[in-house]
Design an enzyme around this catalytic site. Structure first.
Site, PDB file in Angstrom:
ATOM      1  N   ASP A   3      -0.906  57.671  -1.147  1.00 51.08           N
ATOM      2  CA  ASP A   3      -1.516  58.097   0.113  1.00 51.08           C
ATOM      3  C   ASP A   3      -1.009  59.445   0.627  1.00 51.08           C
ATOM      4  OD1 ASP A   3       0.427  57.069   2.876  1.00 51.08           O
ATOM      5  OD2 ASP A   3       1.082  56.986   0.802  1.00 51.08           O
ATOM      6  N   ASP A  40       1.973  62.744  -3.154  1.00 50.39           N
ATOM      7  CA  ASP A  40       1.396  62.011  -4.288  1.00 50.39           C
ATOM      8  C   ASP A  40       0.312  62.806  -5.011  1.00 50.39           C
ATOM      9  OD1 ASP A  40       2.966  59.755  -3.733  1.00 50.39           O
ATOM     10  OD2 ASP A  40       1.522  59.016  -2.265  1.00 50.39           O
ATOM     11  N   ASP A  69       2.499  54.111  -5.425  1.00 55.54           N
ATOM     12  CA  ASP A  69       3.423  54.664  -4.445  1.00 55.54           C
ATOM     13  C   ASP A  69       3.858  53.514  -3.546  1.00 55.54           C
ATOM     14  OD1 ASP A  69       4.720  56.564  -2.649  1.00 55.54           O
ATOM     15  OD2 ASP A  69       3.013  56.215  -1.331  1.00 55.54           O
TER      16      ASP A  69
END
Length: 655
Positions: free
Chosen positions: A534, A538, A339
């Protein structure tokens, strides 16, 4: 005319509280396993201290009862379904050991299997609680506006497509929909992962569970509550978790075959000699010896000590790995996906450029006036502007008549002049060339005006974490594949940050289900995907991936619960170190399994083809467990944790 109503109950920004020790204690199997362990240790202490034999036997038999009743019951229920459960085999082996006086061995087997079952149940409970807790993001109440403009507080679940909903400043959006009136900035990082609030005005889309800023919005509901993005996240996490569970079918088949084989062999070893006229006592002794030496105690210890040692070592270095299965999955990694916001970047904007477009003003003058206007703003961009001015040592006076302009920017009076800091979207016509240039470079642009005249443009950007480039290179070397960047941020910003860390494959503008689709596409191509992220957005991708790591300092609670591992201090350098440790743990497991299989095979053949003395059989069996346990404990050493990759990576590549 509208009637005054009490505001709806707001969903707090905090995510569900993670499962505590007290919560785990509510799992029955955890309590029974703990009781069995305590009784086993009590019996061992009594035996070491040469207490009366009845005392140690009493403790061991109590250990049998507390730790063995549940697997025995499950095994009997499985037996009714014409399947042989390996747990039942272990209970029978433990009883057989007690029958020939080796009650210690049986109690040890009971403790090992009771603990394993408890850990599995606890992990399942945490997953269920965290998935259910995600629903707390979306408020359970909403303010619905009827055709006469009258507001009514209703349950959010009662909203239907086409309803008009009012969202006040500071409240969470109660439904997926489209803005029909008002303007505001909305923090939608929980859904899209975007690092900064997004300006919303008429015709813009908003998502349930996102946090409204300073403006008031009226939203037309476009999706049923069961189909919102947050609801889809819950469904995706549950679906992906179920898919993972099915990967254990192969292991269950192996356990079934092994259990049937041992039982058949034990019965045959006992019955056939009796039919041929052998004496009962030596025949029973041989069969029970076979049951002991054929038990998979050494095989269990061959696997768990190295994996648990790796978990403990990682914990000392700021990485919490949730299970031995997680270490095994990490060791299979062939493709890492990152990410962006909050993972490769800090998620905190900073000033990256000042462009004065009016020659009468220098860059510092533009920044000073912008900081004066922004000093009372709570927007992340405003705080970044003020911080940059202070860092440069600029003094900026207070503005008067400060106004926050939801969805546009801020305005204030400074020395009889009106100072505005606005989004380029606030202007009609062609965009400013300076703003366009900054945005093409991946930055967020804001325009500074004095009395309606543009004097400068500021560029703000997220900050790449220190050492991210080195981590990306190390991960690429370990897995032989360059990492992939998956983000909900805009493509230009994502490409800009990816170039800084050395990632070429960028997938941007992704919603949570889009990230899941990319992960599944990579896995469909034969990759074992590790996802690092995080945000709550996600979590579905983490659950769908073969393994996952969460950034613990900023990570949402659901993300921390879903991930296989958590970096406590958000140190990216721990990711290649953890992968290397996982590879080493797998190598040790393989070596231990060879050792355990060699001992078991040798002892079984000795018992079948010769006369294996019971003490020697027990010594060989326990000796193999000690050897594999000590071999696994080597991974506790500081040398096992390395901040670079080594020969333990796939393919034996050296650092």
């Amino acid at each position: 005319m509208t009637t005054a109503t009490a505001p709806p109950t707001r969903a707090t920004a905090a995510s569900p509280v993670p499962s505590s020790v007290l919560g785990l204690w509510s799992v029955p199997s955890v309590r029974w396993a703990t009781a069995a362990l305590v009784l086993f240790l009590a019996g061992l202490t009594a035996q070491i201290c040469h207490a009366p034999p009845w005392l140690s036997w009493t403790c061991y038999l109590a250990c049998y009862a507390t730790g063995g009743w549940s697997p025995a019951l499950e095994g009997l229920q499985a037996l009714r379904s014409r399947t042989l459960d390996v747990d039942l085999l272990m209970v029978v082996a433990a009883i057989g050991a007690a029958g020939i006086g080796q009650v210690f061995d049986g109690a040890l087997l009971i403790v090992i299997f009771a603990t394993s079952g408890a850990l599995e149940d606890a992990a399942t409970k945490r997953t269920e609680d965290s998935v259910q807790g995600l629903l707390d993001l979306a408020p359970d109440r909403a303010v619905r506006v009827d055709g006469n403009g009258i507001e009514e507080v209703v349950n959010a679940a009662e909203l239907r497509i086409g309803d008009l909903v009012s969202v006040r400043p500071g409240e969470r959006v109660s439904a997926d929909g489209t803005v029909v009136d008002g303007a505001s900035d909305v923090d939608q990082s929980s859904v899209t992962g975007e690092p900064m609030p997004v300006d919303k005005s008429s015709e813009d889309e908003v998502f349930a569970g996102t946090l409204n800023g300073a403006g008031a919005l009226r939203i037309r509901v476009t999706k049923d509550p069961a189909d919102t993005v947050v609801a889809r996240i819950v469904a995706l996490v549950a679906e992906a978790s179920a898919t993972k569970a099915r990967t254990q079918l192969f292991i269950e088949k192996v356990e079934q075959r092994y259990s049937v084989g041992v039982v058949v062999a034990t019965v045959a070893l006992f019955c056939l000699p009796l039919i041929l006229g052998a004496d009962l006592r030596p025949t029973l002794l041989r069969a029970m010896t076979f049951m002991i030496v054929a038990s998979p105690c050494a095989v269990v210890l061959a696997t768990m000590p190295p994996l648990l040692s790796a978990i403990a070592n990682a914990g000392r270095h700021g990485v919490l790995v949730k299970s031995a299965i997680a270490i095994e999955h990490l060791a299979d990694t062939t493709q890492v996906t990152f990410d962006k916001t909050g993972t490769l970047t800090t998620g905190s904007p900073r000033l990256t450029g000042v462009v004065a477009v009016d020659r009468r003003y220098a860059d510092d003058d533009v920044l000073r006036m912008a900081a004066s206007a922004e000093q009372f703003s709570e927007h992340p961009l405003g705080r970044a502007v003020v911080a940059a001015a202070r860092q440069r040592g600029l003094d900026f006076p207070h503005v008067t008549d400060f106004q926050a302009l939801p969805g546009r920017g801020v305005r204030g009076r400074l020395a009889h002049q009106t100072v505005e800091v606005l989004s380029p979207r606030a202007f009609g016509g062609d965009p400013l060339a300076a703003a366009t240039e900054l945005e093409n470079g991946g930055a967020t642009a804001v325009v500074v005006l004095i009395d309606g005249r543009t004097v400068g443009v500021l560029g703000l950007d997220d900050t790449v974490r220190q050492g991210s480039g080195a981590v990306v290179r190390a991960v690429a070397a370990i897995t032989s594949n360059t990492p992939v960047l998956l983000t909900g941020d805009a493509f230009l910003a994502a490409k800009h940050h990816a170039a800084q860390v050395g990632i070429d494959d960028v997938r941007a503008d992704l919603l949570p289900d889009d990230k899941v689709a990319v992960v599944r596409q990579l896995q469909g191509d034969g990759q074992r995907v590790l996802f690092v992220g995080d945000g709550i957005n996600d979590a579905p991708a983490m659950a769908a991936a073969h393994s996952s790591i969460a950034m613990g300092r900023r990570g949402a609670d659901l993300t921390l619960e879903t991930a296989d591992a958590v970096t406590v201090q958000d140190e990216l350098a721990t990711i290649p170190a953890l992968l290397t440790l996982a590879y080493r743990a797998r190598r040790v497991v393989v070596a231990n399994l060879v050792i355990a299989a060699t001992f078991i095979t040798g002892l079984v053949l000795w018992d079948l083809l010769g006369t294996l003395p019971l003490p020697l059989g027990v010594a060989g069996h326990e000796g193999s467990t000690i050897i594999v346990a000590l071999n696994g404990l080597r991974l506790l050493s500081s040398r096992a944790w390395r901040q670079d990759f080594d020969r333990d990576a796939p393919g034996g590549r050296a650092a």
